[in-house]
Scaffold this motif. Structure first.
Motif, short mmCIF file in Angstrom:
data_model
loop_
_atom_site.label_atom_id
_atom_site.label_comp_id
_atom_site.label_asym_id
_atom_site.label_seq_id
_atom_site.Cartn_x
_atom_site.Cartn_y
_atom_site.Cartn_z
N CYS A 215 -2.39 -4.89 -5.02
CA CYS A 215 -3.23 -4.44 -3.90
C CYS A 215 -4.58 -5.16 -3.91
O CYS A 215 -5.12 -5.52 -2.86
N SER B 230 0.82 -1.22 0.00
CA SER B 230 0.00 0.00 0.00
C SER B 230 0.84 1.26 0.00
O SER B 230 0.55 2.21 -0.74
N GLN C 179 0.67 4.10 -2.79
CA GLN C 179 0.19 5.46 -2.51
C GLN C 179 1.22 6.50 -2.95
O GLN C 179 0.88 7.55 -3.48
N SER D 47 -8.28 -2.56 -7.60
CA SER D 47 -8.28 -2.57 -6.14
C SER D 47 -9.12 -1.41 -5.60
O SER D 47 -9.32 -0.40 -6.30
N GLU D 48 -9.56 -1.55 -4.36
CA GLU D 48 -10.29 -0.46 -3.71
C GLU D 48 -9.39 0.76 -3.58
O GLU D 48 -9.81 1.90 -3.74
N GLN D 49 -8.09 0.49 -3.29
CA GLN D 49 -7.15 1.61 -3.10
C GLN D 49 -7.01 2.42 -4.38
O GLN D 49 -6.94 3.65 -4.35
N SER E 266 1.06 6.75 -6.62
CA SER E 266 -0.21 7.42 -6.97
C SER E 266 -0.06 8.93 -6.85
O SER E 266 -0.44 9.67 -7.76
N GLU F 278 -5.92 -7.11 -0.79
CA GLU F 278 -7.23 -6.81 -0.19
C GLU F 278 -8.06 -8.09 -0.06
O GLU F 278 -8.93 -8.20 0.80
N ASP G 194 -1.63 -1.95 -8.56
CA ASP G 194 -3.09 -1.99 -8.38
C ASP G 194 -3.55 -3.45 -8.32
O ASP G 194 -4.34 -3.83 -7.46
#
Ligand SMILES: C[S@@+](CC[C@H](N)C(=O)[O-])C[C@H]1O[C@@H](n2cnc3c(N)ncnc32)[C@H](O)[C@@H]1O
Length: 395
Positions: free
Chosen positions: A360, A3, A7, A231-233, A10, A364, A357
């Protein structure tokens, strides 16, 4: 867990999206000039030869760019796992498979654990990977492929070599393959294009497949018009990617020699010039795309190209616009090259974002995931392998 790095990448991509999430063909000036004035001035100080050098030399371009824009440094990727050394399959197992493909296969197969009792190979082609994986693990394998000729060819090779490999002809996007997932303990996919590997990840998660080995490619070949993340992230980041954006990671310079490079440059110049031709003819200012064409056309001259393009797009041919459109096309080409020089600096970063992605998404879903460059970039630029194992439930 990946993660934190996801991030960080991202936010680097978000911060600089004006530099890469653009269509160079549509631009009339550096579209990010006001936001990155130092970079714009730096570019304008470069002459044509210096730009050409940076286009050819990835490392030089990267360090030139770093003077103006600070990106997250992914070269020291200590969060990548170290791959096992490639196996050396006997020559008869990969008879007729070209050099680089067989290197990829030997490197991929080496990562597979021998303890997994039944494998599923996704979008197998002729099943070369499956055959080597079966030899390496000594476990049965089911290879799914859509094209019947490839299935027949692959099955014939497997039978001849007494390899426990069974082909199933199926469309992985539309057929119900639950019975195959119920049997499998591990799945593998080498270079399954966009939607194909996304589907595998979804199905493997749904069926709680214990071991997943996926090397993704062709991120832009998806069924939706844009990509929001698996992914949710990723979805929370809100980085909506068009198919044009998704093609960026695949746009590394192909080292096809001088002739190939010259041909690509001519094609680009003539496409841009034809768009200028249309602008001169109609007064419209947007870019006019053209369909694919036989490359022999590039051995003729711009006028022949323009005549063909007029016919393809339904415009009248006007010989008087030839020279003006070509001159304007040359100016546009110089601009496109500078915008692309910057845009290309985000190629690997965007690819890492896309692959992370997927990582992740699996994390998840309760998988322990590692990511590795399973072979050298020169063997295949799509050299990232996702390796996931379903974490044991805490009871
Ligand atoms: C890029 S090739 C990769 C083949 C092989 N894994 C390799 O690395 O050599 C992708 C394969 O997916 C197959 N394919 C495409 N769409 C498919 C579908 N909907 N269902 C099953 N296979 C499909 C193609 O026929 C092709 O053989």
């Amino acid at each position: 867990m990946h993660s934190a790095i996801f991030q960080a990448i991202s936010s680097s991509l978000q911060r600089h999206r004006a530099l890469w999430q653009i269509s160079p063909f549509e631009c009339h000036d550096l579209p990010w000039r006001d936001d990155f004035p130092g970079l714009a001035q730096g570019l304008e100080r470069l002459n044509e030869a210096e730009i050409a050098h940076l286009v050819q030399d990835e490392a030089a371009a990267q360090s030139w760019f770093a003077q103006y824009v600070e990106l997250i440094d992914t070269s020291s990727l200590n969060w990548l796992s170290k791959p096992r050394q490639a196996i050396e399959p006997p020559f008869w197992l990969l008879n007729g498979v070209k050099g680089r493909k067989s290197e990829q296969i030997a490197a991929f197969a080496a990562q597979l654990p021998r303890s997994v009792t039944h494998w599923l190979e996704w979008c197998a082609g002729k099943g070369h990977l499956g055959r080597v994986a079966q030899y390496h693990t000594q476990q049965p394998i089911t290879s799914i492929e859509w094209q019947s000729t490839l299935c027949h060819h692959g099955q014939a090779m497997a039978d001849q070599l007494r390899c426990q490999q069974q082909f199933v002809q199926a469309d992985v996007l539309n057929d119900n393959l639950s019975h195959l997932f119920n049997e499998a303990k591990g799945v593998m996919a080498l270079h399954a294009c966009g939607q194909l590997h996304l589907e595998l990840l979804e199905q493997a998660r749904q069926h709680q497949i214990e071991h997943i080995f996926v090397c993704p490619c062709c991120y832009h070949l998806i069924s939706d018009s844009a990509y929001l993340g698996l992914s949710e992230q990723a979805k929370a980041v809100g980085l909506t990617l068009s198919k044009r954006d998704l093609k960026l990671p695949l746009q590394q310079l192909v080292t096809s020699g001088q002739r190939g490079r010259r041909q690509r440059e001519t094609e680009l110049l003539w496409r841009l010039s034809f768009s200028q031709y249309v602008q001169l003819l109609t007064g419209e200012s947007q870019y006019t795309p053209l369909p694919n064409f036989a490359k022999a056309l590039l051995n003729q001259d711009y006028e022949a190209f323009c005549r063909w393009a007029c016919q393809a797009k339904g415009y009248a041919f006007n010989a008087r616009l030839m020279s003006d459109s070509l001159v304007r096309g040359q100016g546009q080409l110089a601009l496109v090259n500078t915008i692309e020089l910057v845009r290309q600096r985000f190629r690997r970063l965007l690819e890492l974002w896309l692959v992370l992605d997927r990582v992740c998404f699996l994390e998840e879903a309760g998988y322990q995931v590692s990511l590795m460059a399973f072979c050298d970039f020169s063997v295949t630029p799509r050299n990232l392998l996702i390796k996931a194992q379903l974490a044991p439930l805490n009871t």
